[in-house]
Design an enzyme around this catalytic site. Structure first.
Site, PDB file in Angstrom:
ATOM      1  N   TYR A   1       2.483  29.588  -1.512  1.00 47.95           N
ATOM      2  CA  TYR A   1       2.493  29.911  -2.940  1.00 47.95           C
ATOM      3  C   TYR A   1       1.700  31.172  -3.235  1.00 47.95           C
ATOM      4  O   TYR A   1       2.007  31.912  -4.131  1.00 47.95           O
ATOM      5  CB  TYR A   1       1.867  28.791  -3.770  1.00 47.95           C
ATOM      6  CG  TYR A   1       2.462  27.413  -3.551  1.00 47.95           C
ATOM      7  CD1 TYR A   1       1.711  26.285  -3.797  1.00 47.95           C
ATOM      8  CD2 TYR A   1       3.751  27.236  -3.093  1.00 47.95           C
ATOM      9  CE1 TYR A   1       2.230  25.016  -3.626  1.00 47.95           C
ATOM     10  CE2 TYR A   1       4.288  25.983  -2.917  1.00 47.95           C
ATOM     11  CZ  TYR A   1       3.520  24.877  -3.179  1.00 47.95           C
ATOM     12  OH  TYR A   1       4.026  23.630  -3.008  1.00 47.95           O
TER      13      TYR A   1
ATOM     14  N   HIS B   1       4.895  37.424   1.448  1.00 50.70           N
ATOM     15  CA  HIS B   1       3.428  37.507   1.479  1.00 50.70           C
ATOM     16  C   HIS B   1       2.902  38.055   2.815  1.00 50.70           C
ATOM     17  O   HIS B   1       1.821  37.685   3.278  1.00 50.70           O
ATOM     18  CB  HIS B   1       2.808  36.133   1.201  1.00 50.70           C
ATOM     19  CG  HIS B   1       1.611  36.227   0.299  1.00 50.70           C
ATOM     20  ND1 HIS B   1       0.378  36.587   0.777  1.00 50.70           N
ATOM     21  CD2 HIS B   1       1.453  36.026  -1.010  1.00 50.70           C
ATOM     22  CE1 HIS B   1      -0.497  36.583  -0.208  1.00 50.70           C
ATOM     23  NE2 HIS B   1       0.137  36.255  -1.314  1.00 50.70           N
TER      24      HIS B   1
HETATM   25  C1  GCO Z   1       1.800  37.503  -6.199  1.00 48.55           C
HETATM   26  C2  GCO Z   1       0.651  37.573  -5.249  1.00 48.55           C
HETATM   27  C3  GCO Z   1      -0.428  36.552  -5.476  1.00 48.55           C
HETATM   28  C4  GCO Z   1      -1.609  36.855  -4.561  1.00 48.55           C
HETATM   29  C5  GCO Z   1      -2.924  36.705  -5.293  1.00 48.55           C
HETATM   30  C6  GCO Z   1      -4.103  37.091  -4.401  1.00 48.55           C
HETATM   31  O1  GCO Z   1       2.874  37.991  -5.837  1.00 48.55           O
HETATM   32  O2  GCO Z   1       1.562  37.057  -7.336  1.00 48.55           O
HETATM   33  O3  GCO Z   1       1.141  37.518  -3.926  1.00 48.55           O
HETATM   34  O4  GCO Z   1       0.087  35.287  -5.281  1.00 48.55           O
HETATM   35  O5  GCO Z   1      -1.589  35.982  -3.457  1.00 48.55           O
HETATM   36  O6  GCO Z   1      -2.881  37.531  -6.426  1.00 48.55           O
HETATM   37  O7  GCO Z   1      -5.331  36.810  -5.039  1.00 48.55           O
HETATM   38 MG    MG Z   2       2.891  38.821  -3.910  1.00 55.64          MG
END
Ligand code: GCO
Ligand code: MG
Length: 433
Positions: free
Chosen positions: A164, A239
């Site tokens: 997530y 990610h």
């Molecule tokens: C997204 C980002 C977040 C980051 C987070 C890190 O696309 O919103 O990947 O999920 O993981 O902002 O602190």
């Molecule tokens: Mg992201």
């Protein structure tokens, strides 16, 4: 030229819904005239405060508020070495607050200072997630019923990790976004526990393996397109966690599912792999939240290696550099998709919105639904309905902070200082986001 000067620069910490937020407030020589900006770096908030208190405040107190560009350049070079996320967030808080002040002085919303609106509202995407296809489908259907047209879909990886990140309904789940897997391929759960029954998953961030993740993601897209169809825009965030060549493969495999974009296929260090992806597939590519300096984005934009620029505005130093980056992107057909996770404050979302409304090459705006307490702490938080984020037409950024209420939500104690809790591979090696 006004004779209004910076009288004080204060950093405000608040955590209304379990995510540490950092706000800068600039008070001026004009009684009652102040501005606020977002400086949220949720993994390193106190470092940002030190950068403000010890370095930018002494540099800027007494300066006129008018010349934002000069203040940005002066602040940026004041540390000599090119900035990283800590110093940039500090500068962003000052920069956004100065744009807020300028708007209040001109009695205009910031988007009007930038040249007015190119659209009435900004289309947003929200985060659907779940442990299985049906759970994610239910969330997608729920968001569609609420009027959202763009939905990011993430699924828990068999054997361990919830991919997530943050997001969802005010979720606080940044530091420990992993889960203890009850199932998943035996060779993952079995191997660790057979090796040493005492280990019992000493991986607070969970266990992540590329192949189970990719199979789960592809299975999710297939399930959603088969059951919901193609009338909803689906997005997905890799990610940065899989080996680059698998990212090339995944980008080709997902083409049939017509994603709105596939995000962070590679970490910035491997961005050259995007050239392979561009030669082999038309899957729309999004990248940028991990870049800390606009110049890191230049090679990607000039070679059209991406379709959506995903920079986190406070990580690059605020609205002043972000406007320039948006203009660079426009020249190369790249659209904006400013980062808007749970660890962007509503002030940061208001800053995103100012650019979303003004720039012609707007793509989409990420929106991590504000928790109720967060909305209360930040009166004037952008309203979202029918899948769009709407301006309130107020001068400046159009938002405020209720400091008394903010003080009721101090930062909570966190293990490891609130460090990013990365997942680990089955062999225990850390997975770099
Ligand atoms: C997204 C980002 C977040 C980051 C987070 C890190 O696309 O919103 O990947 O999920 O993981 O902002 O602190
Ligand atoms: Mg992201």
């Amino acid at each position: 030229m006004s004779n209004v000067t910076i009288r004080d620069i204060r950093t405000i910490f608040t955590e209304p819904d379990g995510i540490r937020l950092v706000i800068v407030k600039i008070e001026t020589s004009e009684p009652g005239l102040y501005g606020i900006g977002c400086a949220t770096f949720t993994q390193r908030p106190t470092a940002v405060k030190v950068a403000l208190d010890d370095y930018l405040r002494p540099l800027l107190i007494g300066k006129g508020v008018d010349d934002i560009e000069d203040i940005w350049q002066t602040s940026y070079i004041s540390s000599y070495w090119r900035n990283g996320p800590v110093l940039n967030n500090a500068i962003s808080g000052v920069d956004q607050a100065l744009w807020d002040i300028k708007g209040k002085m001109a009695n205009m919303p910031v988007y009007d200072l930038f040249g007015g609106k190119a659209r009435e509202a900004a289309a947003v995407y929200v985060h659907a997630k779940g442990a299985g296809n049906s759970e994610v489908e239910d969330e997608v259907r729920g968001f569609m019923a609420e009027g959202y047209h763009h939905i990011r879909v993430q699924i828990e990886t068999p054997g361990g990790f919830s991919t997530y990140g943050t997001g969802g309904r005010g979720s606080a789940n940044i530091e420990t976004s992993g889960t203890k897997p009850d199932e998943g391929p035996r060779w993952i759960t079995q191997r660790i526990e057979e090796r040493d029954p005492n280990v019992k998953y000493a991986h607070p961030g969970g266990v992540f393996e590329p192949r189970p993740y990719m199979r789960a993601a592809l299975g999710l897209f297939d399930h959603l397109r088969s059951n919901i169809g193609f009338d909803v825009e689906l997005l997905h965030d890799v990610h940065e966690r899989i080996p680059p060549i698998l990212g090339v493969w995944l980008a080709k495999e997902v083409e049939q599912y017509q994603l709105f974009f596939l995000e962070d296929l590679f970490p910035p260090e491997d961005q050259e792999y995007f050239r392979m992806v561009r030669e082999q597939t038309s899957t729309p590519i999004a990248m940028g939240e991990l870049y800390n300096n606009p110049h890191e984005m230049t090679p990607m934009v000039k070679d059209r290696l991406l379709d959506f620029m995903r920079v986190h505005i406070s990580q690059i130093g605020g609205l002043t550099p972000a406007r320039k980056l948006a203009a660079l992107c426009e020249a190369f057909g790249v659209r904006t998709a400013w980062h808007g996770p749970g660890d962007t404050s509503p002030v940061g979302h208001a800053a995103n919105l100012a650019l979303d409304l003004n720039t012609s090459n707007f793509g989409i705006q990420e929106y991590s639904i504000f928790g109720d307490r967060t909305r209360e702490v930040f009166p004037g938080s952008p309203e979202v309905h029918d899948g769009y984020m709407w301006p309130n037409g107020k001068p400046g950024l159009g938002i405020d902070i209720d400091e008394d209420l903010a003080a009721k939500f101090p930062f909570e104690e966190r293990a490891y200082g609130g460090a990013w809790s990365a997942p680990r591979r089955a062999d225990g090696s850390v997975v770099r986001p």
